[in-house]
Design an enzyme around this catalytic site. Sequence first.
Site, PDB file in Angstrom:
ATOM      1  N   ASN A 277     -49.109  -7.276  22.621  1.00 24.58           N
ATOM      2  CA  ASN A 277     -48.886  -5.841  22.800  1.00 24.58           C
ATOM      3  C   ASN A 277     -47.882  -5.626  23.925  1.00 24.58           C
ATOM      4  OD1 ASN A 277     -49.198  -3.044  23.494  1.00 24.58           O
ATOM      5  ND2 ASN A 277     -51.023  -3.085  22.209  1.00 24.58           N
TER       6      ASN A 277
ATOM      7  N   THR B 233       8.269  -4.607  -8.521  1.00 22.99           N
ATOM      8  CA  THR B 233       7.297  -5.435  -9.244  1.00 22.99           C
ATOM      9  C   THR B 233       7.993  -6.483 -10.130  1.00 22.99           C
ATOM     10  OG1 THR B 233       7.182  -3.582 -10.821  1.00 22.99           O
ATOM     11  CG2 THR B 233       5.388  -3.784  -9.244  1.00 22.99           C
TER      12      THR B 233
ATOM     13  N   GLY C 104       3.318  -5.662  -1.581  1.00 26.60           N
ATOM     14  CA  GLY C 104       3.807  -4.352  -1.137  1.00 26.60           C
ATOM     15  C   GLY C 104       3.162  -3.898   0.159  1.00 26.60           C
TER      16      GLY C 104
ATOM     17  N   GLN D  13       7.038 -13.456  -1.457  1.00 22.47           N
ATOM     18  CA  GLN D  13       8.127 -12.537  -1.831  1.00 22.47           C
ATOM     19  C   GLN D  13       8.582 -11.910  -0.517  1.00 22.47           C
ATOM     20  OE1 GLN D  13       7.009  -8.912  -3.799  1.00 22.47           O
ATOM     21  NE2 GLN D  13       9.023  -8.589  -4.728  1.00 22.47           N
TER      22      GLN D  13
ATOM     23  N   ASN E 187     -32.860 -10.560  30.794  1.00 24.14           N
ATOM     24  CA  ASN E 187     -32.414 -11.839  30.242  1.00 24.14           C
ATOM     25  C   ASN E 187     -31.081 -12.299  30.813  1.00 24.14           C
ATOM     26  OD1 ASN E 187     -31.186  -9.654  28.950  1.00 24.14           O
ATOM     27  ND2 ASN E 187     -30.739 -10.858  27.126  1.00 24.14           N
TER      28      ASN E 187
ATOM     29  N   LYS F  84      -1.853  -2.602   2.275  1.00 20.75           N
ATOM     30  CA  LYS F  84      -2.689  -1.872   1.315  1.00 20.75           C
ATOM     31  C   LYS F  84      -3.832  -2.704   0.747  1.00 20.75           C
ATOM     32  CE  LYS F  84      -0.735  -0.485  -2.634  1.00 20.75           C
ATOM     33  NZ  LYS F  84      -0.039   0.479  -3.500  1.00 20.75           N
TER      34      LYS F  84
ATOM     35  N   ASN G  30      -3.274   4.132  -4.373  1.00 21.64           N
ATOM     36  CA  ASN G  30      -2.038   4.249  -3.598  1.00 21.64           C
ATOM     37  C   ASN G  30      -2.213   5.055  -2.326  1.00 21.64           C
ATOM     38  OD1 ASN G  30      -0.316   2.840  -5.497  1.00 21.64           O
ATOM     39  ND2 ASN G  30      -0.594   4.626  -6.815  1.00 21.64           N
TER      40      ASN G  30
ATOM     41  N   GLU H 230       8.776   5.441 -15.769  1.00 21.20           N
ATOM     42  CA  GLU H 230       8.200   5.696 -14.439  1.00 21.20           C
ATOM     43  C   GLU H 230       8.213   7.193 -14.131  1.00 21.20           C
ATOM     44  OE1 GLU H 230       6.636   3.293 -12.172  1.00 21.20           O
ATOM     45  OE2 GLU H 230       6.527   2.786 -14.290  1.00 21.20           O
TER      46      GLU H 230
ATOM     47  N   ARG I 112       2.461   4.761   1.003  1.00 19.88           N
ATOM     48  CA  ARG I 112       1.756   6.039   0.821  1.00 19.88           C
ATOM     49  C   ARG I 112       0.440   6.105   1.580  1.00 19.88           C
ATOM     50  NH1 ARG I 112       2.710   5.550  -5.605  1.00 19.88           N
ATOM     51  NH2 ARG I 112       3.091   3.408  -4.932  1.00 19.88           N
TER      52      ARG I 112
HETATM   53  C1  UD1 Z   1       3.098   0.588 -10.834  1.00 19.59           C
HETATM   54  C2  UD1 Z   1       3.868   0.686 -12.147  1.00 19.59           C
HETATM   55  C3  UD1 Z   1       3.413   1.946 -12.906  1.00 19.59           C
HETATM   56  C4  UD1 Z   1       1.911   1.887 -13.113  1.00 19.59           C
HETATM   57  C5  UD1 Z   1       1.170   1.697 -11.814  1.00 19.59           C
HETATM   58  C6  UD1 Z   1      -0.288   1.441 -12.086  1.00 19.59           C
HETATM   59  C7  UD1 Z   1       6.060  -0.322 -11.673  1.00 19.59           C
HETATM   60  C8  UD1 Z   1       7.502  -0.074 -11.439  1.00 19.59           C
HETATM   61  N1  UD1 Z   1       5.282   0.752 -11.878  1.00 19.59           N
HETATM   62  O1  UD1 Z   1       3.488   1.702 -10.048  1.00 19.59           O
HETATM   63  O2  UD1 Z   1       4.062   2.027 -14.147  1.00 19.59           O
HETATM   64  O3  UD1 Z   1       1.480   3.079 -13.760  1.00 19.59           O
HETATM   65  O4  UD1 Z   1       1.693   0.563 -11.087  1.00 19.59           O
HETATM   66  O5  UD1 Z   1      -1.058   1.374 -10.929  1.00 19.59           O
HETATM   67  O6  UD1 Z   1       5.652  -1.469 -11.713  1.00 19.59           O
HETATM   68  N2  UD1 Z   1       4.259  -5.140  -5.306  1.00 19.59           N
HETATM   69  C9  UD1 Z   1       4.732  -6.377  -4.952  1.00 19.59           C
HETATM   70  N3  UD1 Z   1       6.066  -6.509  -4.670  1.00 19.59           N
HETATM   71  C10 UD1 Z   1       6.938  -5.474  -4.722  1.00 19.59           C
HETATM   72  C11 UD1 Z   1       6.451  -4.216  -5.111  1.00 19.59           C
HETATM   73  C12 UD1 Z   1       5.097  -4.072  -5.402  1.00 19.59           C
HETATM   74  O7  UD1 Z   1       3.983  -7.361  -4.889  1.00 19.59           O
HETATM   75  O8  UD1 Z   1       8.110  -5.694  -4.438  1.00 19.59           O
HETATM   76  C13 UD1 Z   1       2.831  -4.993  -5.603  1.00 19.59           C
HETATM   77  C14 UD1 Z   1       2.136  -3.969  -4.727  1.00 19.59           C
HETATM   78  O9  UD1 Z   1       1.620  -4.584  -3.551  1.00 19.59           O
HETATM   79  C15 UD1 Z   1       1.030  -3.437  -5.626  1.00 19.59           C
HETATM   80  C16 UD1 Z   1       1.598  -3.615  -7.032  1.00 19.59           C
HETATM   81  O10 UD1 Z   1       2.668  -4.523  -6.915  1.00 19.59           O
HETATM   82  O11 UD1 Z   1      -0.151  -4.177  -5.472  1.00 19.59           O
HETATM   83  C17 UD1 Z   1       2.056  -2.286  -7.638  1.00 19.59           C
HETATM   84  O12 UD1 Z   1       3.063  -1.727  -6.801  1.00 19.59           O
HETATM   85  P1  UD1 Z   1       3.135  -0.167  -6.484  1.00 19.59           P
HETATM   86  O13 UD1 Z   1       4.282   0.072  -5.610  1.00 19.59           O
HETATM   87  O14 UD1 Z   1       1.811   0.315  -6.034  1.00 19.59           O
HETATM   88  O15 UD1 Z   1       3.463   0.409  -7.939  1.00 19.59           O
HETATM   89  P2  UD1 Z   1       3.150   1.866  -8.490  1.00 19.59           P
HETATM   90  O16 UD1 Z   1       4.118   2.814  -7.932  1.00 19.59           O
HETATM   91  O17 UD1 Z   1       1.716   2.178  -8.335  1.00 19.59           O
HETATM   92 CA    CA Z   2       0.087   1.232  -7.206  1.00 19.79          CA
END
Ligand code: UD1
Ligand code: CA
Length: 460
Positions: A380, A80, A11, A74, A389, A22, A230, A157, A15
């Site tokens: 000293n 996720t 990701g 990806q 230098n 991140k 985040n 969510e 934010r």
């Molecule tokens: C996610 C969870 C939420 C949980 C929270 C905990 C989902 C939909 N929600 O939300 O329920 O409470 O984490 O911290 O999963 N990432 C990828 N590829 C993507 C999207 C994200 O690799 O396409 C990675 C991001 O880099 C990150 C992690 O997955 O490291 C979580 O993604 P993020 O967007 O931060 O999810 P949250 O909104 O925090």
């Molecule tokens: Ca997160």
Amino acid sequence: MQFAIVIMAAGKGTRLKSKRPKVLHEVGGKSLIRQVVDAAAQIVPPEDVYVIVGHQAGMVQDAVAAQGVQFIEQTEQRGTGHAIQQARTAVQGYENVIVLSGDVPLIRPETIRQIRDFHLERKAAMTILTAAPENLQGYGRVIRKSSSSDEVREIVEPKALTPEGAKAREINSGIYAFSSKPLFAHIDSLGTENAHGEYYLTDMAAILQAAGERVLALEAEDANEVLGANTIAEMMAIDGKLRLMTARRLMAEGVTIFRPETTVIDAGVTVGPDTVIEPFVQLLGETTIGQECRIRSYSVLEHATVGNRVVIRQGCVITQSQIDDGATLGPYAHLRPESRIGEGAHVGNFVETKKILFGKGSKAGHLTYLGDAEIGAGVNVGAGVITCNYDGVSKRKTVIGDQVFVGSDSTLVAPVTLGEGSYIAAGSCITEDVPEGALALGRARQTIKEGWVAERKKKK
Ligand code: UD1
Ligand code: CA
């Protein structure tokens, strides 16, 4: 080949409003991704750790490539669930898959082990690590089938929460254990009908449960361990917690830290017992400090090696340098890389050093620059001495033998050697080697004009 660990780190971290991805932001002096990879590599061999990369994939890979982990690309970040779909080919051969989030950095190996064992013992299809933190904002909520059961109905969510669902205090940590077979048999059922139009891995809870599979919740012992990062504010809250943990560890080992909340101490730092650390000190990188030292306020040490009974007074900046037993530094000394200060030596205020050996018991008390120099024992160095230098093209070396006295305000034009026990008169500009035991004078002779002031007044 029972367990693979997949770390989601593709990701962008919208934010954060940062150019840096991140997972490359740091807490406790270590990037988020490095924290998670290090924890994972304690549970399975690094070749069974798969990091999903996407946004700035090259940078993220570089940050942990040395750990020997695998990478899955990806290219488009569509959620996720989509991230885990990309991992299918690589990990479906393992019986189980643990999923970690690259932005949940405090996860400890013990807890990963705990969810692994729980998942196996209870023969679950999906085990969700949950927590009940004070601030629920931004987290998905875990809805159990009933309050007395650890079976889960679904994860909701934040944007989809009904007022009823918002009452649920249990959050999804983003850390899961899956059995590969049911996971990959059903992962294509994920859809994108949600607020973000993304494939949510969280929807697997409801999907698997509806298919008659067992979906369980395991609550983490300490909610702090699964805090997500985040925003910058969340990251700094985690950073503070981590550093306080480090300070507490050191205090338990016999180190006195006044006002630990004002210090910035990286996780890799070690300090010996009976050492005292005053407020607003920073100890960074692989710094090690011996016993019975005193590190006074506002000093910043980075990759420094400090012996026993060393006193570092206020405001010193010390980088990649070594200080031997009993030396005293500062206030306001600046030790640049590759400085080695010998036993019992003293480097005082406004002294800058770079790439020097400074012998046992030698002293440079005030306003001096010593660079590219080898300085013996018992030397000293007077106030205001400068090793010249750099000739505009290359760096040259100054060698000062044992017991040499360098008078104040002397300039030593390198390359130059001052023989053992020699004596440099104050204010000298030394351009040639000085033999052992000799006196060198390198300045204009003083002249006196008697009555000159009165004569000038008369002329006016
Ligand atoms: C996610 C969870 C939420 C949980 C929270 C905990 C989902 C939909 N929600 O939300 O329920 O409470 O984490 O911290 O999963 N990432 C990828 N590829 C993507 C999207 C994200 O690799 O396409 C990675 C991001 O880099 C990150 C992690 O997955 O490291 C979580 O993604 P993020 O967007 O931060 O999810 P949250 O909104 O925090
Ligand atoms: Ca997160």
